[in-house]
Design a protein around this motif. Structure first.
Motif, PDB file in Angstrom:
ATOM      1  N   ARG A  50       0.828  -1.285  -0.082  1.00 51.79           N
ATOM      2  CA  ARG A  50       0.097   0.062   0.046  1.00 51.79           C
ATOM      3  C   ARG A  50       1.130   1.116  -0.100  1.00 51.79           C
ATOM      4  O   ARG A  50       1.740   1.313   0.946  1.00 51.79           O
ATOM      5  N   PRO A  51       0.768   1.947  -1.055  1.00 50.30           N
ATOM      6  CA  PRO A  51       1.568   3.234  -1.151  1.00 50.30           C
ATOM      7  C   PRO A  51       1.379   4.139   0.274  1.00 50.30           C
ATOM      8  O   PRO A  51       2.479   5.022   0.470  1.00 50.30           O
ATOM      9  N   GLU A  52       0.111   4.318   0.584  1.00 51.65           N
ATOM     10  CA  GLU A  52       0.153   5.239   1.899  1.00 51.65           C
ATOM     11  C   GLU A  52       0.481   4.770   3.325  1.00 51.65           C
ATOM     12  O   GLU A  52       0.707   5.370   4.039  1.00 51.65           O
ATOM     13  N   ALA A  53       0.833   3.186   3.152  1.00 60.35           N
ATOM     14  CA  ALA A  53       1.293   2.840   4.379  1.00 60.35           C
ATOM     15  C   ALA A  53       2.919   3.067   4.520  1.00 60.35           C
ATOM     16  O   ALA A  53       3.551   3.129   3.427  1.00 60.35           O
ATOM     17  N   LYS A  54       3.331   3.389   5.691  1.00 57.56           N
ATOM     18  CA  LYS A  54       4.951   3.751   5.984  1.00 57.56           C
ATOM     19  C   LYS A  54       5.259   2.518   6.694  1.00 57.56           C
ATOM     20  O   LYS A  54       4.821   1.783   7.485  1.00 57.56           O
ATOM     21  N   PRO A  55       6.811   2.337   6.419  1.00 54.43           N
ATOM     22  CA  PRO A  55       7.461   1.430   7.519  1.00 54.43           C
ATOM     23  C   PRO A  55       7.366   2.014   8.987  1.00 54.43           C
ATOM     24  O   PRO A  55       7.823   3.151   9.004  1.00 54.43           O
ATOM     25  N   ASN A  56       7.127   0.953   9.706  1.00 56.68           N
ATOM     26  CA  ASN A  56       7.062   1.178  11.135  1.00 56.68           C
ATOM     27  C   ASN A  56       7.853   0.353  11.743  1.00 56.68           C
ATOM     28  O   ASN A  56       7.675  -1.036  11.949  1.00 56.68           O
ATOM     29  N   LEU A  57       8.845   0.907  12.527  1.00 57.37           N
ATOM     30  CA  LEU A  57       9.668   0.231  13.179  1.00 57.37           C
ATOM     31  C   LEU A  57       9.582   0.362  14.708  1.00 57.37           C
ATOM     32  O   LEU A  57       9.764   1.572  15.230  1.00 57.37           O
ATOM     33  N   ALA A  58       9.136  -0.775  15.239  1.00 55.88           N
ATOM     34  CA  ALA A  58       8.665  -0.478  16.801  1.00 55.88           C
ATOM     35  C   ALA A  58       9.355  -1.703  17.366  1.00 55.88           C
ATOM     36  O   ALA A  58      10.049  -2.389  17.157  1.00 55.88           O
ATOM     37  N   VAL A  59       9.230  -1.416  18.929  1.00 58.16           N
ATOM     38  CA  VAL A  59       9.801  -2.191  19.846  1.00 58.16           C
ATOM     39  C   VAL A  59       8.588  -2.836  20.588  1.00 58.16           C
ATOM     40  O   VAL A  59       7.807  -2.142  21.001  1.00 58.16           O
ATOM     41  N   PHE A  60       8.556  -4.310  20.536  1.00 60.80           N
ATOM     42  CA  PHE A  60       7.438  -4.890  21.589  1.00 60.80           C
ATOM     43  C   PHE A  60       7.980  -5.396  22.860  1.00 60.80           C
ATOM     44  O   PHE A  60       8.953  -6.204  22.753  1.00 60.80           O
ATOM     45  N   ARG A  61       7.655  -5.092  23.816  1.00 66.26           N
ATOM     46  CA  ARG A  61       8.074  -5.564  25.263  1.00 66.26           C
ATOM     47  C   ARG A  61       6.933  -6.602  25.544  1.00 66.26           C
ATOM     48  O   ARG A  61       6.086  -6.347  25.800  1.00 66.26           O
ATOM     49  N   SER A  62       7.482  -7.906  25.422  1.00 65.08           N
ATOM     50  CA  SER A  62       6.509  -9.237  25.779  1.00 65.08           C
ATOM     51  C   SER A  62       7.108  -9.821  27.183  1.00 65.08           C
ATOM     52  O   SER A  62       8.048  -9.967  27.704  1.00 65.08           O
TER      53      SER A  62
END
Length: 168
Positions: A50-62
């Motif tokens: 999807r052109p409108e979606a941007k890369p999201n670099l996130a941290v998950f604390r599980s």
């Protein structure tokens, strides 16, 4: 109730139908940073449609869970790969299922893997999987996916019957 599913060690070959394994089995690197490092390019096939979606670099604390673990839902990201790489983690559980004939999770072909230290996974777009489960202690995992905040970022399917994952 279905019989428990035994989690297997994660390997590139066993996980190939679902995506990429990121880890210590790297090959084809080249010298970088004036010889102080080796660079390995394209270790996973990352994509977003999807052109409108941007890369999201996130941290998950599980938080840590133990086996046996009850699987209650599966999710997928229909338009993006989703990558998890352990920042601080002993082991984590990866549960995946291919599509059935209707495009829903095929629970008869559900598979479970245990990722060890230094391993990560990259799910293909549309790949059914359970959210990450830390084992033996809390975990911080780096996540990368293309997102725009819409319903196409993530689809969830609650399971109608209990499914348990046991230790390897």
């Amino acid at each position: 109730m279905r019989p428990p599913l035994r989690a297997q060690p994660l390997t590139k070959e066993s996980f190939a139908p679902f995506g990429d394994v990121i880890g210590l089995e790297l090959a084809g690197g080249h010298s970088a940073n004036q010889g102080t490092a080796t660079r390995f390019d394209r270790v996973a096939n990352l994509s977003g449609s999807r052109p409108e979606a941007k890369p999201n670099l996130a941290v998950f604390r599980s938080v840590a869970k133990t086996l046996p673990f009850e699987v209650r839902l599966l999710e997928r990201h229909p338009c993006s790969t989703q990558m998890f790489v352990a920042l601080a983690c002993q082991r984590f559980l990866v549960v995946v299922a291919p599509d059935d004939a209707r495009g829903e999770p095929d629970l008869d072909r559900l598979q479970a893997f245990v990722c060890g230290p230094g391993q990560g996974v990259n799910y293909r777009p549309g790949q059914w999987h359970h959210p990450i489960i830390a084992l033996e202690g809390p975990a911080d995992l780096l996540m990368l996916a293309w997102e725009d905040g819409s319903a196409l970022d993530c689809e969830e399917r609650p399971l109608t019957s209990s499914l348990f994952i046991t230790s390897d």
